[in-house]
Design a protein around this motif. Structure first.
Motif, PDB file in Angstrom:
ATOM      1  N   ALA A  76       4.834  34.091  67.918  1.00 56.48           N
ATOM      2  CA  ALA A  76       4.179  33.891  66.622  1.00 56.48           C
ATOM      3  C   ALA A  76       3.900  32.411  66.371  1.00 56.48           C
ATOM      4  O   ALA A  76       2.843  32.047  65.839  1.00 56.48           O
ATOM      5  N   ILE A  77       4.841  31.557  66.758  1.00 56.75           N
ATOM      6  CA  ILE A  77       4.628  30.101  66.618  1.00 56.75           C
ATOM      7  C   ILE A  77       3.439  29.655  67.474  1.00 56.75           C
ATOM      8  O   ILE A  77       2.588  28.873  67.028  1.00 56.75           O
ATOM      9  N   ALA A  78       3.390  30.166  68.700  1.00 56.68           N
ATOM     10  CA  ALA A  78       2.273  29.810  69.590  1.00 56.68           C
ATOM     11  C   ALA A  78       0.950  30.276  69.004  1.00 56.68           C
ATOM     12  O   ALA A  78      -0.070  29.565  69.092  1.00 56.68           O
ATOM     13  N   ASP A  79       0.946  31.454  68.388  1.00 52.83           N
ATOM     14  CA  ASP A  79      -0.287  31.960  67.795  1.00 52.83           C
ATOM     15  C   ASP A  79      -0.687  31.139  66.576  1.00 52.83           C
ATOM     16  O   ASP A  79      -1.870  30.947  66.303  1.00 52.83           O
ATOM     17  N   ALA A  80       0.325  30.627  65.841  1.00 52.62           N
ATOM     18  CA  ALA A  80       0.046  29.901  64.599  1.00 52.62           C
ATOM     19  C   ALA A  80      -0.441  28.478  64.847  1.00 52.62           C
ATOM     20  O   ALA A  80      -1.397  28.020  64.199  1.00 52.62           O
ATOM     21  N   VAL A  81       0.214  27.759  65.759  1.00 52.25           N
ATOM     22  CA  VAL A  81      -0.101  26.328  65.914  1.00 52.25           C
ATOM     23  C   VAL A  81      -0.430  25.926  67.346  1.00 52.25           C
ATOM     24  O   VAL A  81      -0.646  24.740  67.624  1.00 52.25           O
ATOM     25  N   GLY A  82      -0.419  26.877  68.267  1.00 56.64           N
ATOM     26  CA  GLY A  82      -0.888  26.579  69.605  1.00 56.64           C
ATOM     27  C   GLY A  82       0.085  25.878  70.525  1.00 56.64           C
ATOM     28  O   GLY A  82      -0.315  25.334  71.553  1.00 56.64           O
ATOM     29  N   VAL A  83       1.364  25.864  70.183  1.00 56.17           N
ATOM     30  CA  VAL A  83       2.357  25.280  71.091  1.00 56.17           C
ATOM     31  C   VAL A  83       3.354  26.352  71.492  1.00 56.17           C
ATOM     32  O   VAL A  83       3.710  27.215  70.700  1.00 56.17           O
ATOM     33  N   ARG A  84       3.789  26.274  72.718  1.00 54.96           N
ATOM     34  CA  ARG A  84       4.710  27.299  73.226  1.00 54.96           C
ATOM     35  C   ARG A  84       6.028  26.648  73.643  1.00 54.96           C
ATOM     36  O   ARG A  84       6.036  25.673  74.387  1.00 54.96           O
ATOM     37  N   LEU A  85       7.118  27.241  73.156  1.00 58.08           N
ATOM     38  CA  LEU A  85       8.453  26.750  73.462  1.00 58.08           C
ATOM     39  C   LEU A  85       9.159  27.721  74.400  1.00 58.08           C
ATOM     40  O   LEU A  85       8.979  28.947  74.311  1.00 58.08           O
ATOM     41  N   PHE A  86      10.020  27.138  75.263  1.00 58.86           N
ATOM     42  CA  PHE A  86      10.728  27.961  76.238  1.00 58.86           C
ATOM     43  C   PHE A  86      12.237  27.760  76.176  1.00 58.86           C
ATOM     44  O   PHE A  86      12.963  28.230  77.051  1.00 58.86           O
ATOM     45  N   GLU A  87      12.709  27.045  75.168  1.00 62.73           N
ATOM     46  CA  GLU A  87      14.142  26.839  74.997  1.00 62.73           C
ATOM     47  C   GLU A  87      14.543  27.200  73.582  1.00 62.73           C
ATOM     48  O   GLU A  87      13.777  27.007  72.627  1.00 62.73           O
ATOM     49  N   LEU A  88      15.756  27.720  73.450  1.00 60.26           N
ATOM     50  CA  LEU A  88      16.280  28.085  72.133  1.00 60.26           C
ATOM     51  C   LEU A  88      17.319  27.069  71.690  1.00 60.26           C
ATOM     52  O   LEU A  88      18.002  26.473  72.521  1.00 60.26           O
ATOM     53  N   PRO A  89      17.454  26.878  70.375  1.00 58.71           N
ATOM     54  CA  PRO A  89      16.651  27.493  69.308  1.00 58.71           C
ATOM     55  C   PRO A  89      15.276  26.836  69.193  1.00 58.71           C
ATOM     56  O   PRO A  89      15.042  25.753  69.727  1.00 58.71           O
ATOM     57  N   LEU A  90      14.396  27.508  68.467  1.00 57.38           N
ATOM     58  CA  LEU A  90      13.028  27.032  68.285  1.00 57.38           C
ATOM     59  C   LEU A  90      13.020  26.048  67.112  1.00 57.38           C
ATOM     60  O   LEU A  90      12.617  26.367  66.002  1.00 57.38           O
ATOM     61  N   LYS A  91      13.478  24.847  67.375  1.00 58.02           N
ATOM     62  CA  LYS A  91      13.737  23.864  66.322  1.00 58.02           C
ATOM     63  C   LYS A  91      12.451  23.163  65.878  1.00 58.02           C
ATOM     64  O   LYS A  91      11.514  22.980  66.662  1.00 58.02           O
ATOM     65  N   ALA A  92      12.483  22.731  64.611  1.00 56.72           N
ATOM     66  CA  ALA A  92      11.315  22.060  64.031  1.00 56.72           C
ATOM     67  C   ALA A  92      10.947  20.805  64.808  1.00 56.72           C
ATOM     68  O   ALA A  92       9.760  20.519  65.047  1.00 56.72           O
ATOM     69  N   LYS A 146      11.328  20.114  67.943  1.00 55.10           N
ATOM     70  CA  LYS A 146      10.658  20.437  69.200  1.00 55.10           C
ATOM     71  C   LYS A 146       9.187  20.772  68.957  1.00 55.10           C
ATOM     72  O   LYS A 146       8.295  20.344  69.708  1.00 55.10           O
ATOM     73  N   ILE A 147       8.947  21.560  67.917  1.00 55.40           N
ATOM     74  CA  ILE A 147       7.573  21.940  67.589  1.00 55.40           C
ATOM     75  C   ILE A 147       6.767  20.703  67.193  1.00 55.40           C
ATOM     76  O   ILE A 147       5.619  20.504  67.641  1.00 55.40           O
ATOM     77  N   TYR A 148       7.372  19.860  66.371  1.00 56.69           N
ATOM     78  CA  TYR A 148       6.698  18.637  65.926  1.00 56.69           C
ATOM     79  C   TYR A 148       6.332  17.745  67.126  1.00 56.69           C
ATOM     80  O   TYR A 148       5.218  17.224  67.206  1.00 56.69           O
ATOM     81  N   GLN A 149       7.263  17.586  68.048  1.00 58.97           N
ATOM     82  CA  GLN A 149       7.003  16.739  69.212  1.00 58.97           C
ATOM     83  C   GLN A 149       5.861  17.292  70.066  1.00 58.97           C
ATOM     84  O   GLN A 149       5.019  16.545  70.559  1.00 58.97           O
ATOM     85  N   LEU A 150       5.843  18.616  70.235  1.00 60.36           N
ATOM     86  CA  LEU A 150       4.756  19.218  71.009  1.00 60.36           C
ATOM     87  C   LEU A 150       3.425  19.080  70.294  1.00 60.36           C
ATOM     88  O   LEU A 150       2.387  18.823  70.924  1.00 60.36           O
ATOM     89  N   LEU A 151       3.443  19.281  68.975  1.00 56.12           N
ATOM     90  CA  LEU A 151       2.207  19.114  68.213  1.00 56.12           C
ATOM     91  C   LEU A 151       1.694  17.686  68.310  1.00 56.12           C
ATOM     92  O   LEU A 151       0.487  17.434  68.464  1.00 56.12           O
ATOM     93  N   LYS A 152       2.611  16.728  68.236  1.00 53.35           N
ATOM     94  CA  LYS A 152       2.228  15.313  68.321  1.00 53.35           C
ATOM     95  C   LYS A 152       1.680  14.979  69.705  1.00 53.35           C
ATOM     96  O   LYS A 152       0.703  14.235  69.853  1.00 53.35           O
ATOM     97  N   ALA A 153       2.322  15.543  70.749  1.00 53.49           N
ATOM     98  CA  ALA A 153       1.884  15.269  72.116  1.00 53.49           C
ATOM     99  C   ALA A 153       0.538  15.903  72.420  1.00 53.49           C
ATOM    100  O   ALA A 153      -0.285  15.336  73.161  1.00 53.49           O
ATOM    101  N   ASN A 154       0.284  17.065  71.851  1.00 51.08           N
ATOM    102  CA  ASN A 154      -0.951  17.800  72.156  1.00 51.08           C
ATOM    103  C   ASN A 154      -2.100  17.431  71.244  1.00 51.08           C
ATOM    104  O   ASN A 154      -3.237  17.861  71.452  1.00 51.08           O
TER     105      ASN A 154
END
Length: 303
Positions: A273-289, A291-299
């Motif tokens: 659902a996160i990948a569908d919402a903002v286009g970043v995919r995580l492969f480690e748990l937990p799905l922390k904010a 991690k998402i922020y860093q991927l969004l910034k990098a991409n």
């Protein structure tokens, strides 16, 4: 999905005994809060044709019962339930034989309605249960000890969908809605069944979004629940359950396991659902904010 340990044997003991006032159902496993003892009472009540209020569950111990395989792997309704049903059937045969002796007929000519025995061809000839118990020439007690293997070629299916909101400025995730669909057989206790789904789903969400063991140079640094985040009431979300009836259950009345299905897929459903919402995919748990922020910034910003 088969429970863990499917190739291991699952020994279990179940016993039923009859007194003038109640039926005692003795089971070796303790209850972990999933409603196992309630289900055993229901099964005995149904099989023995008596009110559930007349059935009491007695917990066996090492003095009174053989070895038990333990509470694990969605096994209790399957193994304890089937053993208890088998014990009830054997006790019914003994009861019918004792009633037939008093009525001076064959056991096959006797019917039991939960309170009295009567001749099938002449219902007016009756003997109450209390009298059969009082005049029995053998103990009205049966113990069944079985080694159950998990049956082959049996599968159970669970599908889950998460609806999330992600803040692209911080990476924070809010779970709004979660749908969990289950392939089910006969549901013996709907309240306990739904409780298993609810609890397991919340456990899975906790694993996906917040639970984390932090290790620094080989040492666990959050060694208490003050520093280990678990789901609480404030973290709850709308949960919708979809039950899809199907055949092939191996438990009593074609029941199927439920306890270990809803907790497996929530992390994957939320990550998708996160990948569908903002286009970043995580492969480690937990799905922390973060991690998402860093991927969004990098991409870079989303289109």
């Amino acid at each position: 999905m088969p429970p863990a340990g499917r190739n291991r044997k699952s020994p279990i003991a179940a016993a039923v005994s009859l007194s003038p006032d109640a039926i005692s159902a003795a089971a070796t496993p303790e209850s972990q809060g999933s409603g196992t003892h309630t289900i055993l009472r229901q099964l005995v009540s149904d099989r023995m044709k008596v009110g559930v209020e007349k059935v009491r569950v007695v917990i066996g111990d090492t003095d009174t019962a053989p070895r038990d395989g333990g509470m694990r792997a969605s096994r209790m309704t399957y193994v304890a339930g089937n053993a208890m049903v088998q014990a009830c059937d054997q006790l019914c045969e003994i009861m019918l034989g004792q009633a037939a002796r008093i009525l001076e007929c064959g056991a096959g000519e006797v019917e039991f309605d939960g309170e009295r025995f009567s001749l099938r061809q002449d219902p007016g000839q009756q003997v109450p249960l209390r009298r059969v118990v009082a005049q029995a020439t053998e103990p009205l007690q049966v113990m069944v000890y079985e080694d159950y293997r998990y049956p082959e070629e049996v599968s159970y299916i669970c599908a889950q969908v998460a609806e999330v909101e992600v803040d692209p400025e911080t990476g924070a995730v809010k779970l709004h809605r979660f749908v969990t669909a289950h392939d089910v057989g006969t549901i013996i206790n709907p309240t306990a069944h739904q409780g298993q789904i609810d609890g397991a789903t919340v456990m899975g969400v906790g694993q996906g979004l917040m639970e984390e063991i932090v290790i620094d140079q080989g040492r666990v640094t959050n060694s208490n629940l003050g520093d280990y985040k678990l789901p609480c009431a404030a973290d709850l979300f709308e949960l919708k359950t979809v039950l899809v009836p199907s055949g092939g259950g191996v438990g009593p009345h074609n029941a199927k396991p439920i306890g270990e299905f809803a907790n497996n897929a929530p992390p994957a459903a939320i990550a998708n659902a996160i990948a569908d919402a903002v286009g970043v995919r995580l492969f480690e748990l937990p799905l922390k904010a973060e991690k998402i922020y860093q991927l969004l910034k990098a991409n870079g910003p989303m289109d």
